[in-house]
Design an enzyme around this catalytic site. Structure first.
Site, PDB file in Angstrom:
ATOM      1  N   GLU A  35     -29.270 -28.634 -32.301  1.00  0.00           N
ATOM      2  CA  GLU A  35     -29.643 -28.861 -33.695  1.00  0.00           C
ATOM      3  C   GLU A  35     -31.168 -28.843 -33.730  1.00  0.00           C
ATOM      4  O   GLU A  35     -31.814 -29.518 -32.926  1.00  0.00           O
ATOM      5  CB  GLU A  35     -29.159 -30.235 -34.193  1.00  0.00           C
ATOM      6  CG  GLU A  35     -29.507 -30.436 -35.659  1.00  0.00           C
ATOM      7  CD  GLU A  35     -29.243 -31.846 -36.183  1.00  0.00           C
ATOM      8  OE1 GLU A  35     -29.009 -32.758 -35.376  1.00  0.00           O
ATOM      9  OE2 GLU A  35     -29.289 -32.026 -37.411  1.00  0.00           O
ATOM     10  N   ARG A 262     -23.543 -35.958 -19.882  1.00  0.00           N
ATOM     11  CA  ARG A 262     -24.959 -35.633 -20.064  1.00  0.00           C
ATOM     12  C   ARG A 262     -25.762 -36.174 -18.875  1.00  0.00           C
ATOM     13  O   ARG A 262     -25.374 -37.125 -18.220  1.00  0.00           O
ATOM     14  CB  ARG A 262     -25.475 -36.205 -21.374  1.00  0.00           C
ATOM     15  CG  ARG A 262     -25.462 -37.721 -21.462  1.00  0.00           C
ATOM     16  CD  ARG A 262     -26.328 -38.218 -22.619  1.00  0.00           C
ATOM     17  NE  ARG A 262     -25.812 -37.841 -23.929  1.00  0.00           N
ATOM     18  CZ  ARG A 262     -26.437 -37.005 -24.748  1.00  0.00           C
ATOM     19  NH1 ARG A 262     -27.570 -36.459 -24.394  1.00  0.00           N
ATOM     20  NH2 ARG A 262     -25.941 -36.720 -25.915  1.00  0.00           N
ATOM     21  N   LYS A 272     -32.984 -38.655 -28.550  1.00  0.00           N
ATOM     22  CA  LYS A 272     -33.996 -38.128 -29.466  1.00  0.00           C
ATOM     23  C   LYS A 272     -34.584 -39.231 -30.316  1.00  0.00           C
ATOM     24  O   LYS A 272     -35.769 -39.219 -30.621  1.00  0.00           O
ATOM     25  CB  LYS A 272     -33.357 -37.082 -30.390  1.00  0.00           C
ATOM     26  CG  LYS A 272     -33.370 -35.672 -29.829  1.00  0.00           C
ATOM     27  CD  LYS A 272     -32.824 -34.695 -30.857  1.00  0.00           C
ATOM     28  CE  LYS A 272     -32.485 -33.363 -30.215  1.00  0.00           C
ATOM     29  NZ  LYS A 272     -31.708 -32.496 -31.117  1.00  0.00           N
TER      30      LYS A 272
END
Length: 559
Positions: A35, A262, A272
């Site tokens: 994104e 992850r 983020k």
RNA sequence: UGAUCCAUGGUGUAAUGGUAGCACUCCGGUUUUUGGUAUCGUCAGUCAAGGUUCGAGUCCUUGUGGAUCAACCA
């Protein structure tokens, strides 16, 4: 050639199995779907290396797809940085695509959903809908709007699309099962109203599809064979499959979502949100601060793409939660830079040495290889004169036999130059040493071939000539946090673990050849570590970042 | 008191019912005009208890521990 059999990770095993079950190899296709709402970090690198690595391994195309369904958060700036980072890592995508490319197709499918009674417009508040949704342990209840007629749904949805409703007043929901054990299946939202400018579609739309209703369909439209994402999407898979069931053509490839853990790194944070916090609160200087785990930060720090790719390769992937030791990443840069970086000399914490038997006005230019052990690096001339700088910690007035460096009455070799012997020191009123007076052995010049040049002395020091040295600013970085997993504590804020000494700015002296170094050039400062030229460098002002120090078994002995 | 996933040295990963291996870290030796590199070596592991099997890290059961899921985010 050792035909060592490399073991497959679990995703490769799934692919091999699909191939064995009849999936034609040419149908293999992957994608990396960020994104565009922030900068890429080392965790993304794992996904990038995984997907593009599979593309390379199976000779299959890999798309770069921007998942841009939320105009409130996404910006062109991020699209650009992501493309730059992926390319810098050394990967080539087949196509750059955007989820927003599929807005019309998604909309057309949605009309069909409504006609078939598979979707309905809900005009309750988000609080009401949340209350009806139940909890993971309790089933939800149906919305009062769940059984609107097809005509009414169609009319309301068109009004949504035409901008006749306020943001937040209406949503379109898929009609699935409010009692499903998987919360994502309890009539998930397909569209919401967002009267926002989109970085690509501008103001064409005021309804935007949600992630779940976009991702699988985008995979399908691109005919992605294996849609690989991280573990937290595991519970979305039911919905991914349900949406696909409604639109898939039997003669087309049906994408398969699979999830991996992850990659977390010790002594840093990766979300983020937290990274953004560090930037916004000016704890770091920006997304590309060399202490950040972002790709741009690592690049500025001096990491090479090769080292990051190698790190992803040897760290591997699996399905369990992990915190990978940052020492492994550091090993990977050191390993690569050891093979590629020219060796130069810089003194970070100088003390002056005067060679009393060297003529005052004399200067000579000594040939010094950029790498004594590998061919192909070339060499440069380094100036030598009567006064030089060495590191303060390389001298002691007195020391035991384990101290190989300079001490009163004994000898060391100056790298690429002469053997010197410390004779005396000059001190200021406070008792600090200001000068070390040495004598040199005129016949001991490195590489001169004389008997004296071949003498074995235990220590070899790096140095720079006082008269010729360039001033430089050196930024010495340490880990940003003092805890291995700063965001793993429920009752503590991750910022409590910030390392107050993560940046040390030093005024150093470097050899004159570095004057012409270019931004991002990487060097080994001999005996110190790997350093690269920072982008803050100007013609008048040299700035280096320390990428990583060399292993220092001497310092360890002192502990 | 739900569903789903996960559990192998300090860390990260292999072993597809058949010798628990590799890398990093740590520690030690050798070489060295970088106390670097290279090289050799040491230490160190299958969450627990049952079961199936000639044989279980792997399959089954039950525990234990951890993760994820209730945004008009992705």
């Amino acid at each position: 050639m050792s035909e060592e059999k490399k073991s497959l990770n679990f995703l490769e095993q799934i692919i091999e199995e699909d191939l064995a079950n009849g999936l034609p190899k040419e149908k293999l296709r992957f994608r990396f779907p960020p994104e565009p709402n922030g900068y890429l970090h080392i965790g993304h690198a794992a996904s990038i290396c995984l997907n593009f690595g599979l593309g390379l391994k199976y000779n299959a195309p890999v798309n770069l797809r921007f998942d841009d369904t939320n105009p409130a958060k996404e910006e062109q700036e991020y699209v650009d940085s992501i493309q730059h980072d992926v390319q810098w890592l050394g990967f080539q995508w087949d196509q750059v695509l955007y989820s927003s490319d599929y807005f019309q197709q998604l909309y057309d499918w949605t009309l069909e959903f409504i006609k078939q009674g598979k979707a309905y417009v809900d005009n309750q508040s988000s609080e009401q809908m949340a209350a009806q949704k139940g909890t993971p342990t309790e089933p939800g209840i149906d919305s009062p709007n769940r059984n609107r007629s097809v005509e009414e749904n169609m009319e309301l949805f068109l009004k949504m699309k035409n901008g006749e409703f306020e943001e937040g007043s209406h949503v379109l929901r898929a009609k699935i099962d409010m009692k499903h054990t998987n919360m994502h299946m309890r009539d998930p939202i397909m569209y919401r109203i967002l009267k926002r400018h989109h970085h690509r579609t501008g103001n064409n739309w005021c309804i935007y599809p949600m992630y779940d209703w976009t991702h699988g369909e985008s995979d399908y439209l691109e005919q992605i064979s294996h849609s690989i994402c991280t573990l937290e999407f595991k519970s979305h898979r039911d919905l991914y499959d349900w949406y696909l069931d409604q639109v898939v053509d039997a003669d087309k490839l049906r994408p398969k979502q699979r999830e991996f853990a992850r990659r977390n790194l010790s002594y840093t944070v990766m979300s983020k949100r937290k990274l953004l916090q560090l930037v916004e609160e000016k704890i770091v200087t920006g997304w590309d601060d060399p202490r950040m785990p972002t790709i741009s930060g690592l690049r500025r720090r001096g990491y090479s793409p090769e080292s990051i790719r190698n790190f992803s390769e040897i760290a591997g992937i699996a399905k369990r939660d992990n915190v990978t030791d940052v020492a492994l990443l550091e090993f990977c840069v050191k390993d690569h830079l050891n093979k590629t970086a020219p060796r130069v000399m810089a003194v970070l914490d100088p003390i002056k040495v005067i060679i009393t038997n060297y003529p005052e006005e004399k200067e000579e230019f000594l040939d010094a290889s950029y790498n004594d052990y590998e061919d192909g690096f070339g060499s440069r001339a380094i100036p030598f004169s009567r006064e030089i700088y060495i590191e303060q910690e390389d001298f002691k007035e007195e020391a035991n036999k384990k101290f190989f460096r300079l001490k009163l009455g004994s000898e060391v070799r100056l790298k690429n130059a002469y053997i010197i012997k410390a004779e005396s020191v000059v001190k200021d009123e406070a008792g600090n040493i200001t000068e070390i007076h040495c004598t040199y052995d005129e016949d001991s010049l490195s590489g001169s071939g004389t008997e004296e040049s071949k003498r074995k002395v235990k220590g070899t020091l790096h140095w720079v000539s006082v008269k010729h040295a360039e001033k430089a600013e050196v930024r010495v970085y340490d880990r940003l946090f003092t805890d291995e997993a700063p965001d793993s504590y429920k009752d503590k804020d991750f910022k409590e673990f910030l390392n107050p000494d993560s940046l040390n700015i030093i005024k150093a002296f470097v050899e004159p050849s570095l004057k012409t170094a270019k931004i991002l050039d990487r060097f080994q400062f001999q005996r110190l570590g790997y350093f690269c030229v920072d982008k803050d460098t100007t013609n008048e002002h040299l700035v280096f970042n320390r990428t990583v120090p060399l292993r220092d078994s001497w310092a360890k002995m002192g502990e």
